[in-house]
Design a protein around this motif. Structure first.
Motif, short mmCIF file in Angstrom:
data_model
loop_
_atom_site.label_atom_id
_atom_site.label_comp_id
_atom_site.label_asym_id
_atom_site.label_seq_id
_atom_site.Cartn_x
_atom_site.Cartn_y
_atom_site.Cartn_z
N HIS A 166 -18.38 -49.19 5.58
CA HIS A 166 -19.19 -48.72 4.45
C HIS A 166 -18.24 -47.88 3.59
O HIS A 166 -17.92 -46.76 3.94
N ARG A 216 -30.85 -47.90 -1.17
CA ARG A 216 -30.71 -46.58 -0.53
C ARG A 216 -29.52 -45.84 -1.11
O ARG A 216 -29.67 -44.93 -1.91
N ASP A 217 -28.28 -46.27 -0.81
CA ASP A 217 -27.11 -45.56 -1.33
C ASP A 217 -26.97 -45.78 -2.83
O ASP A 217 -26.62 -44.86 -3.57
N HIS A 271 -16.74 -46.15 0.02
CA HIS A 271 -17.02 -45.63 -1.33
C HIS A 271 -15.78 -45.79 -2.20
O HIS A 271 -14.67 -45.97 -1.72
N ASN A 301 -20.24 -47.61 -4.53
CA ASN A 301 -19.95 -48.25 -3.23
C ASN A 301 -19.14 -49.52 -3.47
O ASN A 301 -18.87 -49.88 -4.62
ZN ZN Z 1 -22.58 -44.10 1.46
#
Ligand code: ZN
Ligand code: KIV
Length: 488
Positions: A216, A27-28, A218, A252
């Protein structure tokens, strides 16, 4: 099943001694330029992630496109052990579509997100904080009505006002979220500050113990892994990450770095978060903080280089299970020195291949002596092969359709035979561009099939050796089955 069908599953229990690994590569990670994946690729990656033991696989954002929906649905159907999550914004449409994609999963999770920072609420959502707060309650309640496992994320959480963040987190938990994810969406946080934010939530949100706190991060400032680990130290029990840190902008948090840091520095995290220390990992070697086995590789021991002596070499062979006579050791040692001149690191596997290739073939009628090839686009590709056949030196220079074909033709002109090549396979003994090639050749003659192996840093030499090995085996087979009078 319709999108509004309610299914009962048990919500994940919170194990304070365990960090849940949530992978969002599909997804990301896919949002990284050039990283889009087709259905087949997504399924392949999802199954590998499952095999690796990833707890939660975020398979996509179902409302984003039909392709994304399809991918989440297929991954949800195929994955059996990991939870499968689908992302949804705080709208009915997104949430219902996510559930439609996830409903066949063994362990489905709806992951719903809304931004909570002043900047995002004002400029992106154009919503007042009160409306965002209500949207949190509505979206989580709707998701929870469909699926027992609901994760709520406050986008740009690290830049949100603490009072508002605490209020929305508390409401999300009350509405049924069992995982609360705090993203550092723009990769702005510093480790101490981010750990402080997590600690603040543990101190101020009254029902925080009813949810798993997730992070989560980055990597815009190169701190995604550091921030995630700092958050784990402060009590977070889920880390969201991607394979190789793939993701938008700088990416990420990298899954492999997070996993190995948690494993290797288990003691540090146990200490900071109050986990029992009796399971502490024992120290590895002086220079080796991780073992090859811990990342799924075979142990490749660097044994010797070109300065190693005959005695050490003989001892090493013994350790590897080879008991050779003096002549055989001398032969192998000569080849080892030759190999060490061409290959920087000599591993156990190289020695096994070398001994297997040379010494154990002492009784072969045909022996490799040398190979010289002309290869490349101009052609004709030519091989000049020197062999020892029954003790006699023989030589041939022959062309072919490529250097390997030319080498095999040259062998055939020195040792005429009618065997057909059935298999030609090239692999590497160890990693790296200077790794030894390991070639397998299968020959067939009158219903008799033999496999030959050859290894050498030069693929053409390895191929020639493999062919000769197979030919020797064939000659042995022929001799064993032919009437005595016909044996050559
Ligand atoms: Zn993200
Ligand atoms: O970076 C982010 O905030 C996200 C959320 C959707 C979790 O990817």
């Amino acid at each position: 099943m319709s999108a509004t069908t309610h299914r009962k599953q048990s919500a994940p229990s919170i194990d304070k001694n365990r960090v849940i690994v949530f992978d969002t590569t599909l997804r990301d990670g896919e949002q990284s330029p050039g990283a889009s994946m087709n259905l087949e690729e997504k399924i392949k990656i999802a199954l590998l992630l499952e095999e690796m033991g990833i707890d939660v696989i975020e398979a996509g954002f179902p409302i984003a496109s039909n392709g994304d929906f399809e991918a989440v649905r297929e991954v949800a159907k195929l994955v059996k052990h990991s939870s499968v999550a689908g992302l949804a914004r705080a709208t009915r449409g997104d949430i219902d579509r996510a559930w439609e994609a996830l409903q066949h999963a063994k362990r489905p999770r709806i992951h719903t997100v809304i931004a909570t920072s002043p900047l995002h609420m004002k400029s992106k959502l154009q919503m007042e904080p009160e409306a965002v707060h209500q949207a949190v309650i509505d979206s989580v309640s709707r998701a929870r009505n469909l699926c027992d496992d609901v994760e709520w994320s406050c986008e740009d959480g690290s830049r949100s006002e603490h009072d508002f963040l605490c209020r929305t987190v508390e409401s999300a938990i009350k509405a049924g979220a069992s995982t609360i994810n705090i993203p550092d969406t723009v990769g702005y946080a510093m480790p101490e500050e981010f750990a402080g934010l997590i600690r603040m939530l543990f101190n101020r949100v009254p029902n925080i113990d009813k949810a798993v706190v997730s992070v989560h991060c980055h990597n815009d400032l190169g701190l995604a892994v550091a921030n995630s680990l700092a958050a784990v130290g402060a009590g977070a029990r889920q880390v969201e990450c991607t394979v190789n840190g793939l993701g938008e902008r700088a990416g990420n948090a990298s899954m492999e770095e997070i996993v190995m840091a948690l494993k290797t520095r288990h003691d540090a995290f146990a200490h900071e978060s109050g986990i029992h220390q009796d399971g502490m990992l024992k120290h590895a070697g002086t220079y080796e903080i991780m073992t090859p086995e811990s990342v799924g590789l075979n142990r490749s021991k660097l044994v010797m280089g070109k300065h190693s002596g005959r005695h050490a070499f003989k001892m090493k062979l013994r350790e590897l299970g080879f008991e050779l006579g003096d002549n055989a050791v001398n032969d192998a040692f000569r080849r080892f020195k030759d190999l060490a001149d061409r290959k920087k690191d000599i591993f156990d596997e190289d020695l096994v291949a070398l001994v297997d290739d040379e010494v154990l073939r002492g009784h072969d009628r045909v022996k490799f002596v040398s190979l010289q090839v002309i290869a490349g686009s101009k052609g004709p590709q030519t091989a000049e092969v020197e062999l020892e056949v029954d003790g006699e030196l023989k030589h041939a220079k022959v062309t072919g359709n490529g250097p390997i074909d030319a080498s095999f033709n040259a062998i055939k002109s020195i040792v005429p035979h009618t065997a057909k090549l059935q298999l030609f396979q090239v692999g590497a003994v160890t990693a790296g561009t200077d790794a030894q090639a390991e070639v397998t050749v299968r020959l067939e003659e009158n219903g008799k099939t033999v496999n030959g192996q050859g290894s050498d840093p030069d693929t053409l030499v390895a191929s020639t050796r493999a062919y000769i090995h197979a030919l020797n085996k064939l000659m042995t087979k022929r001799a064993k089955t032919a009437p005595a009078a016909m044996r050559a």
